[in-house]
Design a protein around this motif. Sequence first.
Motif, PDB file in Angstrom:
ATOM      1  N   LEU A 124       0.800  -1.218   0.000  1.00  0.00           N
ATOM      2  CA  LEU A 124       0.000   0.000   0.000  1.00  0.00           C
ATOM      3  C   LEU A 124       0.840   1.278   0.000  1.00  0.00           C
ATOM      4  N   PRO A 125       1.937   1.371   0.772  1.00  0.00           N
ATOM      5  CA  PRO A 125       2.738   2.598   0.730  1.00  0.00           C
ATOM      6  C   PRO A 125       3.389   2.851  -0.630  1.00  0.00           C
ATOM      7  N   GLY A 126       3.316   1.887  -1.541  1.00  0.00           N
ATOM      8  CA  GLY A 126       3.855   2.083  -2.882  1.00  0.00           C
ATOM      9  C   GLY A 126       3.206   3.229  -3.626  1.00  0.00           C
ATOM     10  N   ILE A 127       2.048   3.672  -3.169  1.00  0.00           N
ATOM     11  CA  ILE A 127       1.374   4.799  -3.817  1.00  0.00           C
ATOM     12  C   ILE A 127       2.230   6.057  -3.754  1.00  0.00           C
ATOM     13  N   ILE A 128       3.064   6.165  -2.729  1.00  0.00           N
ATOM     14  CA  ILE A 128       3.963   7.317  -2.619  1.00  0.00           C
ATOM     15  C   ILE A 128       5.012   7.255  -3.723  1.00  0.00           C
ATOM     16  N   VAL A 129       5.514   6.071  -4.009  1.00  0.00           N
ATOM     17  CA  VAL A 129       6.476   5.885  -5.100  1.00  0.00           C
ATOM     18  C   VAL A 129       5.817   6.232  -6.434  1.00  0.00           C
ATOM     19  N   VAL A 130       4.570   5.840  -6.608  1.00  0.00           N
ATOM     20  CA  VAL A 130       3.846   6.150  -7.842  1.00  0.00           C
ATOM     21  C   VAL A 130       3.636   7.654  -7.977  1.00  0.00           C
ATOM     22  N   LEU A 131       3.365   8.326  -6.887  1.00  0.00           N
ATOM     23  CA  LEU A 131       3.196   9.779  -6.927  1.00  0.00           C
ATOM     24  C   LEU A 131       4.476  10.465  -7.386  1.00  0.00           C
ATOM     25  N   VAL A 132       5.600  10.044  -6.850  1.00  0.00           N
ATOM     26  CA  VAL A 132       6.892  10.606  -7.275  1.00  0.00           C
ATOM     27  C   VAL A 132       7.126  10.293  -8.758  1.00  0.00           C
ATOM     28  N   ALA A 133       6.794   9.074  -9.168  1.00  0.00           N
ATOM     29  CA  ALA A 133       6.962   8.684 -10.572  1.00  0.00           C
ATOM     30  C   ALA A 133       6.084   9.521 -11.496  1.00  0.00           C
ATOM     31  N   PHE A 134       4.912   9.933 -11.014  1.00  0.00           N
ATOM     32  CA  PHE A 134       4.063  10.789 -11.845  1.00  0.00           C
ATOM     33  C   PHE A 134       4.765  12.103 -12.147  1.00  0.00           C
ATOM     34  N   PHE A 135       5.439  12.668 -11.156  1.00  0.00           N
ATOM     35  CA  PHE A 135       6.156  13.922 -11.392  1.00  0.00           C
ATOM     36  C   PHE A 135       7.317  13.717 -12.366  1.00  0.00           C
ATOM     37  N   VAL A 136       7.980  12.584 -12.252  1.00  0.00           N
ATOM     38  CA  VAL A 136       9.051  12.261 -13.205  1.00  0.00           C
ATOM     39  C   VAL A 136       8.454  12.102 -14.604  1.00  0.00           C
ATOM     40  N   SER A 137       7.342  11.383 -14.708  1.00  0.00           N
ATOM     41  CA  SER A 137       6.685  11.222 -16.003  1.00  0.00           C
ATOM     42  C   SER A 137       6.251  12.561 -16.580  1.00  0.00           C
ATOM     43  N   PHE A 138       5.741  13.435 -15.744  1.00  0.00           N
ATOM     44  CA  PHE A 138       5.324  14.749 -16.223  1.00  0.00           C
ATOM     45  C   PHE A 138       6.520  15.503 -16.811  1.00  0.00           C
ATOM     46  N   ALA A 139       7.657  15.427 -16.135  1.00  0.00           N
ATOM     47  CA  ALA A 139       8.858  16.073 -16.671  1.00  0.00           C
ATOM     48  C   ALA A 139       9.281  15.429 -17.989  1.00  0.00           C
ATOM     49  N   TRP A 140       9.190  14.100 -18.064  1.00  0.00           N
ATOM     50  CA  TRP A 140       9.554  13.406 -19.307  1.00  0.00           C
ATOM     51  C   TRP A 140       8.603  13.785 -20.431  1.00  0.00           C
ATOM     52  N   TRP A 141       7.295  13.803 -20.157  1.00  0.00           N
ATOM     53  CA  TRP A 141       6.325  14.183 -21.188  1.00  0.00           C
ATOM     54  C   TRP A 141       6.597  15.599 -21.684  1.00  0.00           C
ATOM     55  N   THR A 142       6.873  16.508 -20.750  1.00  0.00           N
ATOM     56  CA  THR A 142       7.115  17.901 -21.128  1.00  0.00           C
ATOM     57  C   THR A 142       8.356  18.023 -21.993  1.00  0.00           C
ATOM     58  N   THR A 143       9.454  17.402 -21.575  1.00  0.00           N
ATOM     59  CA  THR A 143      10.694  17.462 -22.347  1.00  0.00           C
ATOM     60  C   THR A 143      10.507  16.795 -23.701  1.00  0.00           C
ATOM     61  N   GLY A 144       9.826  15.666 -23.727  1.00  0.00           N
ATOM     62  CA  GLY A 144       9.582  14.970 -24.989  1.00  0.00           C
ATOM     63  C   GLY A 144       8.708  15.772 -25.931  1.00  0.00           C
ATOM     64  N   ALA A 145       7.683  16.423 -25.387  1.00  0.00           N
ATOM     65  CA  ALA A 145       6.818  17.257 -26.227  1.00  0.00           C
ATOM     66  C   ALA A 145       7.605  18.406 -26.845  1.00  0.00           C
ATOM     67  N   CYS A 146       8.500  18.963 -26.073  1.00  0.00           N
ATOM     68  CA  CYS A 146       9.307  20.066 -26.598  1.00  0.00           C
ATOM     69  C   CYS A 146      10.320  19.580 -27.625  1.00  0.00           C
TER      70      CYS A 146
END
Length: 180
Positions: A124-146
């Motif tokens: 269950l505490p893995g949700i915190i890891v997923v939350l951090v990964a979402f921010f990493v994914s957001f940065a990846w999506w942004t850089t990739g879009a650019c």
Amino acid sequence: MSIFEPEGLWEAVRERMERPGAIGWLLLIPIVGALAVAIAVEMGVRVFTTEWNAVLGYSARPDDDGARLRLLWVALALAPFVQAAAGLLILPLYGRRRRARAALAVAVVGTMPLYAAGLSLVLLPGIIVVLVAFFVSFAWWTTGACQLLEVPRGDGAEFVTVTVLAASSALFLCSTALPF
């Protein structure tokens, strides 16, 4: 290459997109990644039931017929494709031409941190890891879009926000209508 500003990653993706078989990988990654996350979630639910922690109110029930597992798998596998479609629809608003292969690459490669972190949902505490990964994914999506879609750097975060919101809204509405 930094995990939060992966310009080198997108150069490697750009080179890989020119080789044969690139589309196959872009189709396979979400299917396998989503299945792994769905299995991890189901394993977590079966291990951590209300008997484990009824005091804190954790009340997830095992999925006896597999409907929840299938729905989660389908939703997580479709998410990058729906996000890429949303990106293709709005690219002209940013003065860019539509490039389906590049949009799919940005959505799929950007989702990979979420698929990797989703394996931690066995606990269950893995949700915190997923939350951090979402921010990493957001940065990846942004850089990739650019870099791959040539969205102006100042508009990258807005572009990604719109595509993520559009994809999650579409998937949410469809999940309520599907008989999984």
